[in-house]
Motif scaffolding. Structure first.
Motif, mmCIF file in Angstrom:
data_model
loop_
_atom_site.group_PDB
_atom_site.id
_atom_site.type_symbol
_atom_site.label_atom_id
_atom_site.label_comp_id
_atom_site.label_asym_id
_atom_site.label_seq_id
_atom_site.Cartn_x
_atom_site.Cartn_y
_atom_site.Cartn_z
ATOM 1 N N CYS A 102 0.841 -1.204 0.000
ATOM 2 C CA CYS A 102 0.000 0.000 0.000
ATOM 3 C C CYS A 102 0.873 1.251 0.000
ATOM 4 O O CYS A 102 0.564 2.234 -0.698
ATOM 5 C CB CYS A 102 -0.920 0.000 1.221
ATOM 6 S SG CYS A 102 -2.196 -1.277 1.190
ATOM 7 N N ALA A 103 1.955 1.225 0.766
ATOM 8 C CA ALA A 103 2.870 2.372 0.797
ATOM 9 C C ALA A 103 3.462 2.629 -0.573
ATOM 10 O O ALA A 103 3.602 3.787 -1.009
ATOM 11 C CB ALA A 103 3.962 2.128 1.831
ATOM 12 N N ARG A 104 3.810 1.582 -1.291
ATOM 13 C CA ARG A 104 4.364 1.734 -2.634
ATOM 14 C C ARG A 104 3.380 2.426 -3.561
ATOM 15 O O ARG A 104 3.774 3.223 -4.425
ATOM 16 C CB ARG A 104 4.746 0.358 -3.194
ATOM 17 C CG ARG A 104 5.366 0.378 -4.583
ATOM 18 C CD ARG A 104 5.750 -1.031 -5.024
ATOM 19 N NE ARG A 104 4.600 -1.898 -5.170
ATOM 20 C CZ ARG A 104 3.841 -1.953 -6.263
ATOM 21 N NH1 ARG A 104 4.101 -1.168 -7.295
ATOM 22 N NH2 ARG A 104 2.838 -2.796 -6.336
ATOM 23 N N THR A 138 7.947 10.772 6.641
ATOM 24 C CA THR A 138 8.681 9.790 5.837
ATOM 25 C C THR A 138 8.267 8.350 6.117
ATOM 26 O O THR A 138 8.871 7.420 5.576
ATOM 27 C CB THR A 138 10.199 9.913 6.088
ATOM 28 O OG1 THR A 138 10.459 9.653 7.480
ATOM 29 C CG2 THR A 138 10.724 11.289 5.709
ATOM 30 N N ALA A 139 7.257 8.136 6.964
ATOM 31 C CA ALA A 139 6.923 6.770 7.377
ATOM 32 C C ALA A 139 6.589 5.888 6.185
ATOM 33 O O ALA A 139 7.088 4.750 6.083
ATOM 34 C CB ALA A 139 5.754 6.794 8.364
ATOM 35 N N PHE A 140 5.774 6.388 5.252
ATOM 36 C CA PHE A 140 5.408 5.551 4.114
ATOM 37 C C PHE A 140 6.588 5.337 3.173
ATOM 38 O O PHE A 140 6.670 4.304 2.512
ATOM 39 C CB PHE A 140 4.201 6.146 3.396
ATOM 40 C CG PHE A 140 2.925 5.400 3.700
ATOM 41 C CD1 PHE A 140 2.656 4.956 4.986
ATOM 42 C CD2 PHE A 140 1.991 5.133 2.717
ATOM 43 C CE1 PHE A 140 1.502 4.249 5.276
ATOM 44 C CE2 PHE A 140 0.828 4.430 2.997
ATOM 45 C CZ PHE A 140 0.583 3.984 4.276
ATOM 46 N N GLU A 141 7.499 6.287 3.094
ATOM 47 C CA GLU A 141 8.704 6.070 2.300
ATOM 48 C C GLU A 141 9.525 4.936 2.895
ATOM 49 O O GLU A 141 10.085 4.102 2.163
ATOM 50 C CB GLU A 141 9.530 7.351 2.244
ATOM 51 C CG GLU A 141 8.858 8.495 1.496
ATOM 52 C CD GLU A 141 9.676 9.764 1.543
ATOM 53 O OE1 GLU A 141 10.861 9.687 1.932
ATOM 54 O OE2 GLU A 141 9.135 10.831 1.207
ATOM 55 N N ARG A 142 9.623 4.904 4.207
ATOM 56 C CA ARG A 142 10.374 3.830 4.860
ATOM 57 C C ARG A 142 9.674 2.485 4.702
ATOM 58 O O ARG A 142 10.324 1.439 4.548
ATOM 59 C CB ARG A 142 10.578 4.153 6.339
ATOM 60 C CG ARG A 142 11.628 5.242 6.582
ATOM 61 C CD ARG A 142 11.725 5.594 8.046
ATOM 62 N NE ARG A 142 10.657 6.497 8.455
ATOM 63 C CZ ARG A 142 10.244 6.645 9.703
ATOM 64 N NH1 ARG A 142 10.774 5.906 10.674
ATOM 65 N NH2 ARG A 142 9.276 7.494 9.988
ATOM 66 N N LEU A 143 8.344 2.501 4.710
ATOM 67 C CA LEU A 143 7.605 1.259 4.530
ATOM 68 C C LEU A 143 7.740 0.708 3.112
ATOM 69 O O LEU A 143 7.702 -0.504 2.909
ATOM 70 C CB LEU A 143 6.127 1.475 4.866
ATOM 71 C CG LEU A 143 5.813 1.576 6.361
ATOM 72 C CD1 LEU A 143 4.411 2.132 6.575
ATOM 73 C CD2 LEU A 143 5.957 0.227 7.047
ATOM 74 N N VAL A 144 7.902 1.606 2.121
ATOM 75 C CA VAL A 144 8.090 1.148 0.749
ATOM 76 C C VAL A 144 9.305 0.231 0.653
ATOM 77 O O VAL A 144 9.324 -0.726 -0.121
ATOM 78 C CB VAL A 144 8.237 2.339 -0.208
ATOM 79 C CG1 VAL A 144 8.754 1.892 -1.580
ATOM 80 C CG2 VAL A 144 6.904 3.054 -0.378
ATOM 81 N N GLU A 145 10.324 0.517 1.449
ATOM 82 C CA GLU A 145 11.526 -0.294 1.397
ATOM 83 C C GLU A 145 11.276 -1.738 1.839
ATOM 84 O O GLU A 145 12.072 -2.632 1.525
ATOM 85 C CB GLU A 145 12.599 0.336 2.304
ATOM 86 C CG GLU A 145 13.010 1.728 1.857
ATOM 87 C CD GLU A 145 13.968 2.390 2.831
ATOM 88 O OE1 GLU A 145 14.311 1.730 3.851
ATOM 89 O OE2 GLU A 145 14.357 3.530 2.596
#
Length: 219
Positions: free
Chosen positions: A113-115, A205-212
């Motif tokens: 979902c983050a992606r 930046t939480a969703f950016e970190r979750l994309v990883e």
């Protein structure tokens, strides 16, 4: 041709049932400037999901309905693609959900979902509520049971599904902001969210970190 609108803010409220997410979403809609669109688990389940596939994205932790699990990645993907579409059209969005990965096997839905929101402004908010307060809210309005679970007393045993939600919903616990609804009213929670959006420091930046953490999947 008119220039593309500024992407709208996306505020995602993640927490267990009765943690206060819906009340915060309502407070945001009532008090924030602009047209804040409310999307999330209740609307998706009650208005969109066919009855035979419910609770859909509201499926609780514990691996109790493995027959529904193959549908969940697509259900969540559709929800988050809709969220992204609203934002790209310049609409602000508040989303109340209860993400977890405690299925019969890991589905890794949250990173995917983050992606799907990559490049859009997202504030990921953990809505926390102590188990004692959660139980009080569940007992409220049930005649003869209101006092069965009070803070500081043994009360009734916590039902296993309630405890599973408490254990699973905040994993991995990567957030931009966390709120305790036993200490803050919905209006106070909304005010803290607005302050975070306005200040912009640090940048969410939480969703950016979750994309990883997201596996590569087909869109």
């Amino acid at each position: 041709m008119a220039p593309a609108p500024r992407p709208g803010w996306i505020v995602i409220l993640n927490g267990a049932p009765r943690s206060g997410k819906s009340s915060i979403a309502a407070a945001i809609q009532e008090s924030f400037d602009g047209a804040w669109m409310s999307l999330g688990v209740d609307a998706h389940v009650n208005a969109i999901t066919p009855p035979r596939f419910r609770p859909g994205i509201g499926l609780r932790p514990g691996g109790e309905r493995p027959d529904l699990e193959p549908l969940l990645p697509a259900f969540y993907a559709a929800l988050y693609e809709s969220i992204a579409a609203h934002s790209r059209l310049g609409l602000d969005v508040v989303v109340d959900v209860g993400h977890h990965d405690d299925y019969s096997r890991p589905l890794r839905i949250l990173p995917d979902c983050a992606r799907r929101l990559a490049g859009l402004p997202v504030l990921f908010v953990g809505v926390r509520c102590p188990i004692e307060t959660n139980m009080q809210r569940r007992r409220a309005g049930q005649v003869g049971r209101e006092g069965l679970y009070a803070v500081g007393t043994a009360g009734e045993p916590v039902p296993a599904p309630v405890q599973r939600w408490q254990n699973a919903v905040h994993v991995p616990g990567i957030y931009d902001l966390e709120l305790d609804t036993s200490q803050l009213t919905p209006a106070e929670c909304a005010a803290r969210i607005l302050a975070r959006l306005t200040d912009g420091i640090p940048r969410p930046t939480a969703f950016e970190r979750l994309v990883e953490l997201a596996p590569l999947t087909e869109s």
